[in-house]
Scaffold this motif. Structure first.
Motif, PDB file in Angstrom:
ATOM      1  N   GLU A  81       0.833  -1.168  -0.019  1.00 46.02           N
ATOM      2  CA  GLU A  81       0.029  -0.017  -0.198  1.00 46.02           C
ATOM      3  C   GLU A  81       0.880   1.281   0.207  1.00 46.02           C
ATOM      4  O   GLU A  81       0.560   2.023  -0.794  1.00 46.02           O
ATOM      5  N   TYR A  82       1.866   1.184   0.954  1.00 47.89           N
ATOM      6  CA  TYR A  82       2.589   2.408   0.982  1.00 47.89           C
ATOM      7  C   TYR A  82       3.374   2.487  -0.311  1.00 47.89           C
ATOM      8  O   TYR A  82       3.648   3.585  -0.942  1.00 47.89           O
ATOM      9  N   TRP A  83       3.955   1.480  -1.020  1.00 49.51           N
ATOM     10  CA  TRP A  83       4.576   1.528  -2.227  1.00 49.51           C
ATOM     11  C   TRP A  83       3.848   2.094  -3.349  1.00 49.51           C
ATOM     12  O   TRP A  83       4.485   2.963  -4.158  1.00 49.51           O
ATOM     13  N   ILE A  84       2.499   1.693  -3.452  1.00 50.15           N
ATOM     14  CA  ILE A  84       1.629   2.108  -4.603  1.00 50.15           C
ATOM     15  C   ILE A  84       1.444   3.524  -4.396  1.00 50.15           C
ATOM     16  O   ILE A  84       1.429   4.446  -5.395  1.00 50.15           O
ATOM     17  N   ASN A  85       1.166   3.958  -3.356  1.00 51.42           N
ATOM     18  CA  ASN A  85       0.941   5.486  -2.930  1.00 51.42           C
ATOM     19  C   ASN A  85       2.239   6.080  -3.115  1.00 51.42           C
ATOM     20  O   ASN A  85       2.066   7.396  -3.628  1.00 51.42           O
ATOM     21  N   GLY A  86       3.065   5.724  -2.900  1.00 52.89           N
ATOM     22  CA  GLY A  86       4.693   6.548  -3.391  1.00 52.89           C
ATOM     23  C   GLY A  86       4.698   6.505  -4.594  1.00 52.89           C
ATOM     24  O   GLY A  86       5.378   7.743  -5.135  1.00 52.89           O
ATOM     25  N   LEU A  87       4.428   5.476  -5.607  1.00 54.75           N
ATOM     26  CA  LEU A  87       4.362   5.659  -7.022  1.00 54.75           C
ATOM     27  C   LEU A  87       3.458   6.828  -7.400  1.00 54.75           C
ATOM     28  O   LEU A  87       3.792   7.485  -8.659  1.00 54.75           O
ATOM     29  N   ILE A  88       2.302   7.317  -7.039  1.00 54.19           N
ATOM     30  CA  ILE A  88       1.492   8.268  -7.713  1.00 54.19           C
ATOM     31  C   ILE A  88       1.515   9.307  -6.781  1.00 54.19           C
ATOM     32  O   ILE A  88       0.632  10.104  -7.016  1.00 54.19           O
ATOM     33  N   SER A  89       2.728   9.684  -5.884  1.00 57.27           N
ATOM     34  CA  SER A  89       2.789  10.747  -5.071  1.00 57.27           C
ATOM     35  C   SER A  89       3.724  11.919  -5.780  1.00 57.27           C
ATOM     36  O   SER A  89       4.202  11.788  -6.816  1.00 57.27           O
ATOM     37  N   GLY A  90       3.227  13.299  -5.475  1.00 56.63           N
ATOM     38  CA  GLY A  90       3.894  14.347  -5.864  1.00 56.63           C
ATOM     39  C   GLY A  90       3.239  15.235  -6.779  1.00 56.63           C
ATOM     40  O   GLY A  90       2.293  14.619  -7.756  1.00 56.63           O
ATOM     41  N   PRO A  91       3.264  16.405  -6.744  1.00 55.60           N
ATOM     42  CA  PRO A  91       2.450  17.149  -7.619  1.00 55.60           C
ATOM     43  C   PRO A  91       2.879  17.013  -9.090  1.00 55.60           C
ATOM     44  O   PRO A  91       2.100  17.344 -10.070  1.00 55.60           O
ATOM     45  N   ALA A  92       4.214  16.833  -9.540  1.00 52.05           N
ATOM     46  CA  ALA A  92       4.484  16.657 -10.946  1.00 52.05           C
ATOM     47  C   ALA A  92       3.724  15.510 -11.417  1.00 52.05           C
ATOM     48  O   ALA A  92       3.104  15.689 -12.552  1.00 52.05           O
ATOM     49  N   THR A  93       3.628  14.508 -10.724  1.00 49.17           N
ATOM     50  CA  THR A  93       3.087  13.195 -11.330  1.00 49.17           C
ATOM     51  C   THR A  93       1.435  13.667 -11.405  1.00 49.17           C
ATOM     52  O   THR A  93       0.845  13.383 -12.416  1.00 49.17           O
ATOM     53  N   HIS A  94       0.812  14.479 -10.416  1.00 49.89           N
ATOM     54  CA  HIS A  94      -0.578  14.590 -10.568  1.00 49.89           C
ATOM     55  C   HIS A  94      -0.676  15.603 -11.581  1.00 49.89           C
ATOM     56  O   HIS A  94      -1.911  15.501 -12.523  1.00 49.89           O
ATOM     57  N   ALA A  95       0.048  16.582 -11.614  1.00 49.03           N
ATOM     58  CA  ALA A  95      -0.108  17.529 -12.945  1.00 49.03           C
ATOM     59  C   ALA A  95      -0.043  17.037 -14.217  1.00 49.03           C
ATOM     60  O   ALA A  95      -0.674  17.088 -14.975  1.00 49.03           O
ATOM     61  N   THR A  96       1.071  16.191 -14.407  1.00 46.10           N
ATOM     62  CA  THR A  96       0.971  15.584 -15.740  1.00 46.10           C
ATOM     63  C   THR A  96      -0.038  14.537 -16.189  1.00 46.10           C
ATOM     64  O   THR A  96      -0.328  14.479 -17.298  1.00 46.10           O
ATOM     65  N   TYR A  97      -0.244  13.933 -15.112  1.00 47.58           N
ATOM     66  CA  TYR A  97      -1.600  12.842 -15.332  1.00 47.58           C
ATOM     67  C   TYR A  97      -2.823  13.800 -15.740  1.00 47.58           C
ATOM     68  O   TYR A  97      -3.596  13.373 -16.591  1.00 47.58           O
ATOM     69  N   SER A  98      -3.018  14.821 -15.169  1.00 48.45           N
ATOM     70  CA  SER A  98      -4.143  15.910 -15.348  1.00 48.45           C
ATOM     71  C   SER A  98      -3.785  16.481 -16.926  1.00 48.45           C
ATOM     72  O   SER A  98      -4.974  16.376 -17.556  1.00 48.45           O
ATOM     73  N   ILE A  99      -2.876  16.776 -17.421  1.00 50.63           N
ATOM     74  CA  ILE A  99      -2.698  17.390 -18.613  1.00 50.63           C
ATOM     75  C   ILE A  99      -2.939  16.083 -19.544  1.00 50.63           C
ATOM     76  O   ILE A  99      -3.433  16.539 -20.613  1.00 50.63           O
ATOM     77  N   GLY A 100      -2.404  14.908 -19.372  1.00 48.49           N
ATOM     78  CA  GLY A 100      -2.592  13.783 -20.003  1.00 48.49           C
ATOM     79  C   GLY A 100      -3.946  13.441 -20.385  1.00 48.49           C
ATOM     80  O   GLY A 100      -4.611  13.279 -21.564  1.00 48.49           O
ATOM     81  N   ASN A 101      -4.891  13.369 -19.278  1.00 50.94           N
ATOM     82  CA  ASN A 101      -6.515  13.196 -19.357  1.00 50.94           C
ATOM     83  C   ASN A 101      -6.947  14.485 -20.296  1.00 50.94           C
ATOM     84  O   ASN A 101      -7.776  13.919 -20.965  1.00 50.94           O
ATOM     85  N   THR A 102      -6.443  15.556 -20.182  1.00 49.00           N
ATOM     86  CA  THR A 102      -6.981  16.735 -20.815  1.00 49.00           C
ATOM     87  C   THR A 102      -6.712  16.490 -22.418  1.00 49.00           C
ATOM     88  O   THR A 102      -7.729  16.692 -23.103  1.00 49.00           O
ATOM     89  N   ILE A 103      -5.732  16.402 -22.615  1.00 50.03           N
ATOM     90  CA  ILE A 103      -5.187  15.968 -24.110  1.00 50.03           C
ATOM     91  C   ILE A 103      -5.868  14.997 -24.796  1.00 50.03           C
ATOM     92  O   ILE A 103      -6.521  15.101 -25.790  1.00 50.03           O
ATOM     93  N   LEU A 104      -6.244  13.755 -24.078  1.00 49.40           N
ATOM     94  CA  LEU A 104      -6.887  12.801 -24.528  1.00 49.40           C
ATOM     95  C   LEU A 104      -8.393  13.084 -24.760  1.00 49.40           C
ATOM     96  O   LEU A 104      -8.805  12.718 -25.882  1.00 49.40           O
TER      97      LEU A 104
END
Length: 405
Positions: free
Chosen positions: A1-24
């Motif tokens: 659980e800690y590993w999975i949350n660590g993978l998706i952590s961080g403003p940069a990850t969340h920002a790029t994920y949001s941008i990718g969703n918008t583009i698609l």
């Protein structure tokens, strides 16, 4: 659980994920819908009966994207508060990727009537709730509770440390903060994509009925407010797939089952599940559905052959045509030195390549390289197109020995 949350952590990850969703989302609503409408018009002129995609659906979907922002923002705030992705209309509680136990947790349902004036109180309530929780730690102590104990949540396995029943060391809650952000992002884009898909199908319904003027607008509004079960199911499916939360292809589902297999009661391989699920869906959305490689898939072939109806046929062909066109465009940018692929595989060549100012999987604007490998399906399509250009360029020069390095 800690590993999975660590993978998706961080403003940069969340920002790029949001941008990718918008583009698609914009790519599907714009060029893909337009090309599907052209294919449908040609086939209808050639005598094919049945409904088709209409060009006006592009405007309808883009208008819905703007109109749905208040409801999407409210859905995001509700998801961050509960830690569970906000359910779409008609959707029951179910376990979503990387959110164990969500079927047992209270979650919110999307309210499509929300206005901007309703978003502020929701955010204020969220912040005020956090503040009240901190203040109450010292005053709401249960004298009958154990001095020190563990408090578990259905959202995860890591507990909070409680003193007299009050969580004073929120280990589990803190570890799951990245999941709350992801649930919030998922909720925002699922709400927006759901509204876009539903509005597009409402426009199609009115257009197929041959209505015009006020009668057309009234029919669109009626379908949007009172959608059929088929429209709701299709809109939910589209919203889920575009946020990379779908079940994926049969191969991806098989890998996911393997990674969640319990060995001696423990899912030992579960820690790699994020790579399998999200990676598989990105490959499916970029390579399988949007390039001729998809013809190797039975489901894609069935769509292209028209076995699943006119809309599925025209949409599948449009995705493939637009994706192929984008691949050619990305390859042209790679030829101009504006898009990069993986770079040389040989460590020495790769080091010299980076020292020359290059960066893998990136887009160059001016003198700065911007990474695009985390921008979802479009980022992967661009990177692979650049790699294909590099291989073709080396092959054209007659030095195929360098193709693997």
């Amino acid at each position: 659980e800690y590993w999975i949350n660590g993978l998706i952590s961080g403003p940069a990850t969340h920002a790029t994920y949001s941008i990718g969703n918008t583009i698609l989302a914009l790519e599907k609503a714009g060029p893909e819908t337009a090309v599907a409408s052209i294919i449908g018009a040609i086939r209808r002129a050639a005598g094919r009966p049945g409904e088709v995609v209409h060009l006006g659906e592009v405007r309808a979907q883009l208008a819905a994207a703007a109109a749905s922002l208040p409801a999407a923002a409210k859905a995001a705030a509700d998801a961050f508060r509960t830690g569970v992705t906000t359910r779409l209309p008609g959707e029951t509680a179910r376990s979503l990727p990387f959110q164990p136990g969500t079927q047992f947790s209270p979650g919110a349902t999307l309210d499509e009537t929300v206005r901007y004036s309703d978003v502020g109180p929701a955010v204020f309530g969220l912040v005020r709730g956090l503040r009240d929780g901190l203040v109450s730690i010292g005053s709401l102590v249960d004298a009958n509770a154990p001095l020190v104990g563990l408090q578990y949540s259905p959202l995860g396995a890591i507990p909070d440390i409680a003193v007299r029943g009050v969580p004073v060391l929120p280990l589990g809650t803190a570890a799951r903060i990245p999941s709350r952000f992801i649930a919030s992002i998922h909720s925002f884009f699922r709400a927006m994509n759901y509204s876009m898909a539903k509005n597009g199908m409402a426009y199609r319904t009115a257009a197929e009925e041959g209505l015009e003027g006020n009668a057309f607008d009234a029919r669109v509004a009626d379908v949007r407010q009172n959608p059929t079960e088929q429209i709701m199911d299709s809109a939910r499916e589209s919203a889920t797939q575009l946020t990379l939360m779908g079940k994926g292809s049969e191969f991806v589902q098989a890998l996911s089952r393997l990674t969640n297999t319990r060995i001696l009661g423990v899912p030992i391989l579960k820690f790699i599940d994020p790579f399998v699920h999200i990676g598989g869906n990105i490959i499916d959305q970029s390579i399988v559905q949007r390039t001729p490689v998809g013809l190797l898939s039975q489901s894609i072939r069935d769509d292209v052959m028209g076995k699943n109806g006119n809309i599925a046929q025209d949409t599948a062909m449009a995705r493939m045509l637009v994706g192929t066109g984008l691949s050619i465009a990305f390859g042209s940018l790679a030829a101009e030195g504006l898009v990069s692929g993986s770079g040389p595989k040989d460590p020495d060549h790769a080091a010299m390549w980076r020292l020359a100012g290059n960066q893998a999987h990136s887009l160059r604007i001016g003198d700065v390289w911007y990474g695009m490998n985390r921008l979802g399906p479009m980022g992967m399509l661009a990177s692979i197109s650049a790699d294909m250009y590099d291989v073709a360029h080396i092959a054209a020069s007659g030095d195929m020995l360098l193709a693997g390095s």
